[in-house]
Design a protein around this motif. Structure first.
Motif, mmCIF file in Angstrom:
data_model
loop_
_atom_site.group_PDB
_atom_site.id
_atom_site.type_symbol
_atom_site.label_atom_id
_atom_site.label_comp_id
_atom_site.label_asym_id
_atom_site.label_seq_id
_atom_site.Cartn_x
_atom_site.Cartn_y
_atom_site.Cartn_z
ATOM 1 N N SER A 204 1.896 2.035 -6.515
ATOM 2 C CA SER A 204 2.851 2.116 -5.507
ATOM 3 C C SER A 204 2.305 1.686 -4.220
ATOM 4 O O SER A 204 1.272 2.114 -3.551
ATOM 5 N N THR A 205 3.242 1.134 -3.499
ATOM 6 C CA THR A 205 3.284 0.851 -1.849
ATOM 7 C C THR A 205 3.626 1.646 -1.161
ATOM 8 O O THR A 205 3.708 1.474 0.277
ATOM 9 N N LYS A 206 4.452 2.653 -1.684
ATOM 10 C CA LYS A 206 5.351 3.546 -0.641
ATOM 11 C C LYS A 206 4.365 4.708 -0.204
ATOM 12 O O LYS A 206 4.863 5.366 0.782
ATOM 13 N N TYR B 84 -6.766 -3.127 -0.342
ATOM 14 C CA TYR B 84 -5.974 -2.275 -0.061
ATOM 15 C C TYR B 84 -6.795 -1.393 0.997
ATOM 16 O O TYR B 84 -7.989 -1.534 1.384
ATOM 17 N N HIS C 260 -4.119 3.244 0.328
ATOM 18 C CA HIS C 260 -2.746 2.718 0.428
ATOM 19 C C HIS C 260 -2.791 1.168 0.210
ATOM 20 O O HIS C 260 -3.411 0.345 0.173
ATOM 21 N N ALA C 261 -1.779 1.069 -0.867
ATOM 22 C CA ALA C 261 -1.630 -0.310 -1.491
ATOM 23 C C ALA C 261 -0.636 -1.136 -0.709
ATOM 24 O O ALA C 261 0.153 -0.729 -0.601
ATOM 25 N N ASP C 262 -1.094 -2.313 -0.414
ATOM 26 C CA ASP C 262 -0.120 -3.232 0.352
ATOM 27 C C ASP C 262 0.640 -4.092 -0.497
ATOM 28 O O ASP C 262 1.696 -4.713 -0.112
ATOM 29 N N PHE C 263 0.374 -4.134 -1.855
ATOM 30 C CA PHE C 263 0.960 -4.814 -2.783
ATOM 31 C C PHE C 263 0.703 -4.043 -4.020
ATOM 32 O O PHE C 263 -0.256 -3.374 -4.211
ATOM 33 N N LEU C 264 1.658 -4.496 -5.025
ATOM 34 C CA LEU C 264 1.616 -3.615 -6.374
ATOM 35 C C LEU C 264 0.575 -4.304 -7.150
ATOM 36 O O LEU C 264 0.270 -5.533 -6.996
#
Length: 157
Positions: A100-102, A31, A62-66
Motif C-alpha cells: 500500500s501507498t497509504k 521506497y 513507505h511505498a511511493d508506488f504499488l
C-alpha cells in the motif's frame, strides 16, 4: 506458516518494537526506508551476528508506488567474499501485496547467518528487495561483525 513460528514472530516483533533502529546506510531505495531493527543489535555498530543463528529483521518503510511482488536478496560480505544468506518468509507471504501507498508498511523476516564465515571479522550485511519489475525498491547496508555461539554466550554474561 506454522503456529509456533507465528507466535515466535509476534513475540520477537513485540520485543523489537521497543528497540532502536540500527544505523544503516541506504544504498539506493526507491521506497522511503524509515527503520531497520535487527534482533540483538542496538544503535551501536558493529552489529554482532552469530554464525548459524536465525536472526529476526524488521523493516519499516513507505511505498511511493504499488508493488505486487517483492523478492529479497541478502548477502553478507566479509573479507571480499559475498555469502548469500537465506531469508524466510518471502515478503508477500506476510505483507499484503500489493504494498500500500497509504501507510507505513512493516514486515519481519528471519535471516539465517551462514556457518562458513570467518570469525571475529567485520563486513557488511546488504539487503536488497526488488519488485515484480526488478526495480530495487529497498536497499540498505549495515556494518556487522561475526562471532561464534560461545562468544555470544560469554559476551552476554
Amino acid at each position: 506458516m506454522g503456529k509456533k513460528l507465528q507466535v515466535f514472530l509476534l513475540l520477537q516483533l513485540a520485543i523489537m518494537t521497543i528497540l532502536a533502529s540500527v544505523v544503516f546506510e541506504d544504498c539506493g531505495s526507491v521506497y522511503e526506508l524509515y527503520a531497520v531493527n535487527i534482533a540483538g543489535c542496538g544503535s551501536r555498530l558493529p552489529c554482532y551476528i552469530t554464525l548459524g543463528e536465525d536472526v529476526l529483521v524488521r523493516l519499516e518503510f513507505h511505498a511511493d508506488f504499488l508493488s505486487r511482488k517483492l523478492d529479497q536478496d541478502v548477502v553478507i560480505k566479509i573479507n571480499h567474499i559475498n555469502l548469500k544468506t537465506p531469508v524466510t518468509p518471502e515478503l508477500c507471504e506476510i505483507v499484503d501485496c500489493p504494498v500500500s501507498t497509504k501507510y507505513v508498511t512493516s514486515f519481519t523476516s528471519i535471516m539465517t547467518v551462514p556457518t562458513n564465515m570467518a570469525l571475529n571479522q567485520r563486513g557488511y550485511l546488504r539487503w536488497r528487495i526488488y519488485n515484480e519489475n526488478e526495480v530495487l525498491v529497498l536497499c540498505y547496508s549495515v556494518l556487522v561483525q561475526t562471532q561464534s555461539p560461545i562468544q555470544k554466550f560469554l559476551f552476554q554474561k
